[in-house]
Scaffold this active site. Structure first.
Site, PDB file in Angstrom:
ATOM      1  N   HIS A  32       0.828  -1.201   0.000  1.00  0.00           N
ATOM      2  CA  HIS A  32       0.000   0.000   0.000  1.00  0.00           C
ATOM      3  C   HIS A  32       0.872   1.265   0.000  1.00  0.00           C
ATOM      4  CE1 HIS A  32      -3.752   2.233   0.978  1.00  0.00           C
ATOM      5  NE2 HIS A  32      -2.895   3.072   1.537  1.00  0.00           N
ATOM      6  N   GLU A  33       1.762   1.348   0.967  1.00  0.00           N
ATOM      7  CA  GLU A  33       2.588   2.561   1.079  1.00  0.00           C
ATOM      8  C   GLU A  33       3.538   2.706  -0.106  1.00  0.00           C
ATOM      9  OE1 GLU A  33       1.583   4.699   3.056  1.00  0.00           O
ATOM     10  OE2 GLU A  33       0.375   3.426   4.387  1.00  0.00           O
TER      11      GLU A  33
HETATM   12 ZN    ZN Z   1      -3.276   5.177   1.651  1.00  0.00          ZN
END
Ligand code: ZN
Length: 498
Positions: free
Chosen positions: A266-267
């Site tokens: 995600h990051e």
């Molecule tokens: Zn996010």
């Protein structure tokens, strides 16, 4: 137009100075969230407040307004770099200067107290402790919306700060289509998920092994570790300190390696966007991400569309086994099934990718009612609990698991939540379009070749910064504005049919 139009050069220089100072603030915040010793908190908070005030004054100075006005008379071509920067600077300048200084100060003071009260209220699961603060924040936010101005709803003026151009009426239409469609997917998805125990992968996954595996995956999707790094925190985020310096953070659970893995995917999705912004436009809107809803599309695209696909685990299962030998007793299909397990729960940040949006619908509806004066703050817990049960079928018995769970309202962020759902819709729409442009994309992704997808995103999204407004950008990249259909196709294929 002469190449060096003086007022424009001054604006650019001012924007660059602000970016340097803001970058220093980012660095201090990143340090606060990762390595800072606890006793430094008071000093650091003051230091950050001072830097924030300093950049605010640099940007809202009267001469910045004069330079802007001079540039607007300057005759820049509508599709020029200058015109795009000026459009965004004007928007930001007007937002920043339309609020009276007294209102800004009152808001800052109120939210500082509200955040502390919220922490206490959440800990004791007692909404009454937070109620007077929330009342003040709602009233102040409505005053801010009045100062900024709006055509339809005060909500629009607040959401503008996160997703420029979005209207509550558009969100209402999108969500009205999504809500019954998600409810229809939920039943069969739950039935399928019942075959996979929630703790199937529960085991022992040493921290160092998780770090090594995560790094390999992040590198494979294209995250540049000579221009970024990963550190540990309690609330994961991605911070950009400047060109060539993007910091990802995650947290580890020694019994469940998927938490940190999907956190990093995600990051790193956020990070790929930041690393793909044009460095030559650093500090100006052209070197800045388009909006939160576009940013979140990048993180969710890599986390969900790539990372949770059955094809992902076909390729990565043997690699994961090198790091975690105990995974040898599972099949790639089992790993994918765990990654796509659907199960309604109380806490938004722990929700699966389908029921997540039900949490957002509730918050959007509630915020809209608060801002339009249709719901007294005192009724928030009762309204929350009633709607939550309708949406997710669970009875909330503690406010800490209900209306007190998110930090957003305590820091005065109203209008933020829908950008998470917009991110999911944009992600599905972008992937659909990329696959239409490159029919071989799916088989490349199955072989863990992510270069074509990343180049497509670089070209259609990253390198453009804020050249277009968010919905224009999506229109430009995919041929239409954000729609619900692609996301719904995606969840039906992945969670029901697949
Ligand atoms: Zn996010």
């Amino acid at each position: 137009m002469p190449a060096a139009f003086a007022p424009y050069s001054k604006l650019r220089k001012r924007a660059r100075e602000i970016a340097w100072v803001s970058g220093a603030g980012e660095m201090l915040t990143w340090d606060l969230e990762t390595y800072m010793p606890p006793k430094a908190l008071g000093f650091r908070a003051e230091q950050l407040a001072h830097l924030g005030g300093y950049t605010h004054r640099l940007f809202t100075a009267r001469k910045v307004g004069d330079w802007l006005s001079a540039c607007e008379q300057g005759g820049f071509a509508p599709d020029s770099d200058e015109a795009a920067n000026l459009r965004e600077w004007r928007r930001l300048y007007d937002r920043a200067t339309r609020l009276p200084a007294r209102l800004v100060e009152e808001f800052e003071r109120t939210r500082a107290h509200a955040r502390e009260a919220w922490k206490e209220a959440r800990q004791q699961s007692d909404f009454q402790l937070f109620k007077p603060h929330l009342e003040k924040l709602v009233a102040l936010s409505r005053r801010k919306a009045d100062c900024w101005g709006f055509a339809e709803s005060p909500y629009d003026a607040l959401a503008e700060g996160y997703e420029p151009g979005i209207r509550a009426s558009q969100l209402r239409t999108l969500f009205a289509e999504l809500r019954p469609a998600i409810a229809a997917v939920l039943g069969p998805a739950l039935e399928r998920s019942a075959a996979t125990p929630p703790d199937l992968l529960h085991g022992n996954y040493p921290l160092a092994a998780q770090q090594a595996f995560n790094q390999r995956v992040a590198e494979a999707i294209g995250f540049d570790f000579t221009a970024g790094r990963i550190d540990t925190t309690t609330h994961p985020f991605c911070a950009t300190l400047g060109p060539g310096d993007c910091r990802l953070t995650t947290r580890y659970n020694e019994h469940d390696f998927t938490r940190s893995l999907y956190g990093i995917l995600h990051e790193a999705g956020h990070g790929l966007y930041e690393q793909g912004l044009p460095a030559e436009h650093y500090g100006t809107p052209l070197g800045t991400a388009a909006s939160l809803g576009v940013h979140e599309s990048q993180s969710r695209l890599w986390e969900n569309h790539v990372g949770r696909s059955p094809a992902f685990w076909q390729h990565w299962h043997p690699v994961a086994c090198e790091h975690f030998p105990e995974l040898k007793r599972f099949t790639p299909a089992q790993l994918a099934a765990v990654a796509n397990r659907v199960s309604p729960s109380f806490i938004r940040t722990e929700a699966d990718q389908l029921t997540y949006h039900l949490h957002i619908f509730l918050r959007f509806d509630l915020e809209l009612r608060l801002m339009e004066g249709q719901l007294p703050v005192a009724d928030v817990p009762a309204y929350w609990n009633e709607e939550f049960e309708k949406l997710l079928g669970l009875k909330v018995t503690r406010d800490a698991d209900g209306c007190l769970q998110d930090i957003h309202w305590s820091i005065g962020d109203f209008g933020y939540f829908p950008t998470y759902t917009l991110g999911s819709l944009n992600a599905a729409q972008l992937v659909h379009r990329a696959a239409a442009d490159y029919p071989a994309l799916e088989s490349e992704l199955a072989r863990a070749q992510y270069g074509t997808l990343l180049s497509w995103l670089r070209e259609k999204v990253h390198r453009l910064g804020q050249r277009y407004r968010p919905q224009e950008l999506i229109q430009h990249a995919t041929g239409e504005p954000t729609r619900a259909a692609y996301y719904l196709d995606y969840v039906r294929r992945l969670l029901v049919a697949g």
